[in-house]
Motif scaffolding. Structure first.
Motif, PDB file in Angstrom:
ATOM      1  N   ASP A 116      43.325  44.447  42.830  1.00 54.53           N
ATOM      2  CA  ASP A 116      42.362  43.556  42.588  1.00 54.53           C
ATOM      3  C   ASP A 116      41.880  42.739  43.845  1.00 54.53           C
ATOM      4  O   ASP A 116      42.759  42.385  44.616  1.00 54.53           O
ATOM      5  N   ASN A 117      40.538  42.760  43.957  1.00 55.23           N
ATOM      6  CA  ASN A 117      39.880  42.093  45.224  1.00 55.23           C
ATOM      7  C   ASN A 117      40.393  42.615  46.377  1.00 55.23           C
ATOM      8  O   ASN A 117      40.434  42.011  47.405  1.00 55.23           O
ATOM      9  N   ALA A 145      36.240  40.146  35.260  1.00 43.98           N
ATOM     10  CA  ALA A 145      36.730  39.545  33.911  1.00 43.98           C
ATOM     11  C   ALA A 145      38.091  39.483  33.769  1.00 43.98           C
ATOM     12  O   ALA A 145      38.749  40.342  34.446  1.00 43.98           O
ATOM     13  N   GLU A 146      38.601  38.529  33.143  1.00 45.17           N
ATOM     14  CA  GLU A 146      39.941  38.529  32.963  1.00 45.17           C
ATOM     15  C   GLU A 146      40.204  39.078  31.770  1.00 45.17           C
ATOM     16  O   GLU A 146      39.301  39.162  30.943  1.00 45.17           O
ATOM     17  N   GLU A 147      41.527  39.685  31.483  1.00 48.49           N
ATOM     18  CA  GLU A 147      41.813  40.232  30.171  1.00 48.49           C
ATOM     19  C   GLU A 147      41.863  39.543  29.041  1.00 48.49           C
ATOM     20  O   GLU A 147      42.376  38.457  29.120  1.00 48.49           O
TER      21      GLU A 147
END
Length: 71
Positions: free
Chosen positions: A47-48, A69-71
Motif C-alpha cells: 500500500d502507498n 478505500a478501507e476494507e
C-alpha cells in the motif's frame, strides 16, 4: 506441454493456458487470471508504495499502488 501467461491485446485481460509442443500457440481453454495477477502485484509492492521495473538493465517503468478505500 508448457503453460504460459500473456495479456490479450484485444481485451487487456491476463490469461493462462497450455502451449503446443512448438510453444507457438495456445491449445485448449484459456483461463482469465487478471484479478489474481493484479492482486499479487499490489501485494508485492504494498500500500502507498512505488516499484521500479527494469528492462534490459534500464529502469523503464514505475508502478505506484495507492489505496483508495478501507476494507
Amino acid at each position: 506441454m508448457t503453460q504460459a501467461i500473456s495479456c490479450s491485446p484485444l481485451t487487456k485481460r491476463i490469461r493462462i493456458g497450455t502451449l503446443n509442443k512448438a510453444g507457438t500457440m495456445y491449445v485448449g481453454k484459456l483461463r482469465d487470471v487478471t484479478s489474481e495477477c493484479v492482486g499479487s502485484i499490489i501485494e508485492m509492492i504494498g500500500d502507498n508504495q512505488t516499484h521500479q521495473v527494469t528492462v534490459n538493465g534500464v529502469v523503464k517503468y514505475e508502478i505506484t499502488v495507492t489505496k483508495i478505500a478501507e476494507e
